[in-house]
Design an enzyme around this catalytic site. Structure first.
Site, mmCIF file in Angstrom:
data_model
loop_
_atom_site.group_PDB
_atom_site.id
_atom_site.type_symbol
_atom_site.label_atom_id
_atom_site.label_comp_id
_atom_site.label_asym_id
_atom_site.label_seq_id
_atom_site.Cartn_x
_atom_site.Cartn_y
_atom_site.Cartn_z
ATOM 1 N N GLU A 1 43.107 -14.818 -37.909
ATOM 2 C CA GLU A 1 43.789 -13.703 -38.603
ATOM 3 C C GLU A 1 43.631 -13.726 -40.125
ATOM 4 O O GLU A 1 44.618 -13.651 -40.854
ATOM 5 C CB GLU A 1 45.285 -13.705 -38.235
ATOM 6 C CG GLU A 1 45.519 -13.585 -36.741
ATOM 7 C CD GLU A 1 47.002 -13.537 -36.363
ATOM 8 O OE1 GLU A 1 47.866 -13.730 -37.239
ATOM 9 O OE2 GLU A 1 47.283 -13.285 -35.178
ATOM 10 N N ASN B 1 39.017 -15.712 -34.813
ATOM 11 C CA ASN B 1 39.920 -15.039 -33.869
ATOM 12 C C ASN B 1 40.828 -14.077 -34.629
ATOM 13 O O ASN B 1 41.341 -14.420 -35.699
ATOM 14 C CB ASN B 1 40.764 -16.127 -33.173
ATOM 15 C CG ASN B 1 41.578 -15.630 -31.990
ATOM 16 O OD1 ASN B 1 41.023 -14.995 -31.094
ATOM 17 N ND2 ASN B 1 42.871 -15.893 -31.986
ATOM 18 N N HIS C 1 46.231 -7.935 -27.830
ATOM 19 C CA HIS C 1 47.647 -7.691 -27.545
ATOM 20 C C HIS C 1 47.854 -6.177 -27.547
ATOM 21 O O HIS C 1 47.788 -5.538 -28.605
ATOM 22 C CB HIS C 1 48.536 -8.320 -28.626
ATOM 23 C CG HIS C 1 48.461 -9.811 -28.667
ATOM 24 N ND1 HIS C 1 48.907 -10.608 -27.634
ATOM 25 C CD2 HIS C 1 47.991 -10.664 -29.602
ATOM 26 C CE1 HIS C 1 48.721 -11.887 -27.947
ATOM 27 N NE2 HIS C 1 48.160 -11.940 -29.137
ATOM 28 N N GLU D 1 43.834 -13.669 -26.095
ATOM 29 C CA GLU D 1 45.308 -13.665 -26.000
ATOM 30 C C GLU D 1 45.800 -12.414 -25.285
ATOM 31 O O GLU D 1 46.798 -11.801 -25.664
ATOM 32 C CB GLU D 1 45.926 -13.737 -27.405
ATOM 33 C CG GLU D 1 45.458 -14.930 -28.218
ATOM 34 C CD GLU D 1 46.113 -15.052 -29.594
ATOM 35 O OE1 GLU D 1 47.130 -14.359 -29.844
ATOM 36 O OE2 GLU D 1 45.602 -15.821 -30.415
ATOM 37 N N ASP E 1 47.490 -9.597 -23.465
ATOM 38 C CA ASP E 1 48.704 -9.155 -22.783
ATOM 39 C C ASP E 1 48.871 -7.669 -23.036
ATOM 40 O O ASP E 1 48.462 -7.161 -24.082
ATOM 41 C CB ASP E 1 49.952 -9.980 -23.137
ATOM 42 C CG ASP E 1 50.329 -9.988 -24.604
ATOM 43 O OD1 ASP E 1 49.651 -9.327 -25.421
ATOM 44 O OD2 ASP E 1 51.326 -10.659 -24.950
HETATM 45 C C1 XIL Z 1 52.689 -16.697 -30.762
HETATM 46 C C2 XIL Z 1 53.387 -17.503 -29.677
HETATM 47 O O1 XIL Z 1 53.136 -16.873 -28.446
HETATM 48 C C3 XIL Z 1 54.867 -17.566 -29.929
HETATM 49 O O2 XIL Z 1 55.482 -18.467 -29.013
HETATM 50 C C4 XIL Z 1 55.142 -18.064 -31.365
HETATM 51 O O3 XIL Z 1 56.511 -17.991 -31.607
HETATM 52 C C5 XIL Z 1 54.383 -17.200 -32.355
HETATM 53 O O4 XIL Z 1 53.009 -17.210 -32.043
HETATM 54 N N1 XIL Z 1 48.511 -14.366 -32.508
HETATM 55 C C6 XIL Z 1 48.197 -15.679 -32.291
HETATM 56 C C7 XIL Z 1 49.105 -16.526 -31.479
HETATM 57 O O5 XIL Z 1 47.098 -16.128 -32.677
HETATM 58 O O6 XIL Z 1 49.117 -17.876 -31.905
HETATM 59 C C8 XIL Z 1 50.511 -15.997 -31.477
HETATM 60 O O7 XIL Z 1 51.300 -16.780 -30.589
HETATM 61 C C9 XIL Z 1 50.519 -14.528 -31.092
HETATM 62 C C10 XIL Z 1 49.722 -13.727 -32.074
#
Ligand code: XIL
Length: 451
Positions: free
Chosen positions: A163, A206, A242, A271, A273
């Site tokens: 990020e 990422n 996401h 990631e 979802d």
């Molecule tokens: C999130 C986790 O799922 C949570 O448990 C934590 O509180 C915050 O981070 N981008 C990412 C992940 O790269 O590491 C993040 O994970 C979600 C967004």
């Protein structure tokens, strides 16, 4: 030689390897004909991909959490346990205990591990932001070196930088201690340090909101293109993915993945979802899976958690299993889109495996061989296979397995050294050294038997 099998993947493998087989370089044997994959991991494995999930160490003791993980997934990403605040809470003092728990759980079951993440503005302990530029550079490189050394050889892909770009139309880098004190070059420096620390790990950039073609993904694209042109080590780009109704799966998701792949990097969905429920959630998931399958260099998909109850966005019920570990419609759609099937065809609960030989190092007097054992569409708890050499060849050493020999000494039966559990579609391997004694023929690998 290969036995008959119904697996599309294996047919493709066998066809593609005919030349190598003739040369004795590689052979595959299968104990039992396999049905289409009946789990996410097994179905994805038949397409040559992994199917992973984020995992939290503190849930591993919950029986249903662990059994769902072990049955369905072939890769894990520690959800928080490898982040800077978790592993180096104060300068120079490292704590790997929670992350180690996840890595050993995964390794003992043949799952891959994604490392997440080395350099990120978030979940960063306060001491890092207080450093001067010179000190920060030293601390960043030391952090990468220490963490990667601890997990050397155990991580499939590392999210080296997470990020680093801003949302919106600017295409600019996000403000962070690294960006503000070290400038754009911190990303390149992190990747160079990472390559030296574990040359076997794939190194990924990422990010989120980069899933379609937009100003942010264009900026990442420009950076990756520049890295490839200048030989800065980068192997993969992770797309967090996401999604929800405000940020749906973009129509150009596949073409965006493809344009990155065309730069010569792998792409991974890291990631995933998708908030929602029922058919509309299932359709969105299916669109993501289809996009990955359509891109040869899309090497795997990771969902950001197993069950809705532990999701970081729990109220949006974004995952494939509900709070009681029931499979949701999205689960079934993902499985069938991967080419798998939840019912029929297979031996119910049938434990199967395949054994694949590949020649390793060769010297004038001896060679090393490696046999990869891959579980079929069900998890297995043990396996065995045979390695037969041609007299006067002699097997003089083995590793990562527990061998016994027949009276001739030519036929070695190999079983697991310790825990033989493998998730569906997951792999492990053993190795051996054969003295040629004038004969350099490849050994014959027997059928793989699983239980
Ligand atoms: C999130 C986790 O799922 C949570 O448990 C934590 O509180 C915050 O981070 N981008 C990412 C992940 O790269 O590491 C993040 O994970 C979600 C967004």
């Amino acid at each position: 030689m290969p036995s008959s099998t119904s697996s599309r993947a294996r047919r493709a493998l066998v066809l593609g390897l005919t030349g190598l087989l003739a040369a004795g370089g590689l052979a595959t044997t299968s104990g039992t004909a396999e049905a289409a994959g009946s789990t996410l991991g097994a179905a994805a494995a038949e397409t040559g991909r992994y199917f992973g999930t984020a995992v939290a160490a503190n849930h591993l003791g919950e029986a249903q959490y662990a059994s769902t993980l072990d049955a369905e997934f072939t890769s894990v990403t520690p959800e928080n346990e490898m982040k800077w605040d978790a592993v180096e809470p104060s300068r120079g003092s490292f704590n790997f205990s929670s992350a180690d728990q996840i890595v050993s759980h995964a390794q003992s079951r043949g799952m891959k591990v994604r490392g997440h993440t080395l350099v990120w503005h978030s979940q960063l302990p306060g001491w890092v932001s207080g450093l001067s530029a010179t000190d920060l550079r030293t601390a960043m490189n030391n952090h990468i070196n220490q963490v990667m050394a601890h997990y050397k050889g155990k991580i499939h892909s590392w999210d080296v930088v997470n990020e680093a770009f801003q949302d919106g139309s600017s295409g600019a880098r996000r403000s962070s201690p690294f960006q503000d004190k070290l400038g754009n070059g911190f990303i390149e420096e992190a990747f160079r340090t990472a390559r030296a620390a574990d040359p076997a790990a794939k190194l990924c950039y990422n990010d989120y909101n980069t899933d379609g073609v937009n100003a942010k993904s264009n900026a990442v694209y420009t950076m990756v293109k520049d890295f490839k042109a200048r030989g800065v080590p980068i192997d993969c780009v992770g797309f967090q993915s996401h999604f929800n109704s405000a940020s749906p799966v973009p129509a150009d998701y596949q073409s965006n993945l493809q344009r990155f792949a065309d730069l010569g990097v792998d792409v991974q969905i890291t990631e995933l979802d998708i908030e929602g429920s029922g058919t509309s959630q299932a359709t969105s998931y299916s669109n993501v899976v289809k996009a990955c399958l359509a891109v040869t260099r899309c090497t795997g998909i990771t969902v950001w958690g197993i069950t809705d109850k532990y999701s970081w966005r729990s109220s949006g019920t974004p995952l494939l299993f509900d709070s009681n570990y029931n499979k949701k419609p999205a689960y079934t759609t993902v499985l069938t889109t991967l080419g798998g099937s939840s019912g029929g065809g297979g031996t119910p609960g049938g434990a199967t495996c395949t054994a694949t030989y590949s020649k390793q190092e060769e010297w004038s007097d001896r060679f090393n061989g490696k046999v990869t054992i891959t579980a079929g569409s069900s998890p297995i708890t043990s396996w065995s296979t045979t390695v037969t050499v041609t007299s006067p060849q002699k097997t003089i050493a083995t590793w990562n397995g527990s061998p016994t020999w027949d009276s001739s000494g030519n036929v070695m039966t190999m079983r697991p050294n310790g825990n033989g559990s493998l998730a569906a579609g997951a792999s492990t391997s053993f190795g051996f050294t054969v003295m040629k004694n004038g004969n350099s023929a490849a050994p014959a690998i027997g059928a793989c038997t699983a239980s």
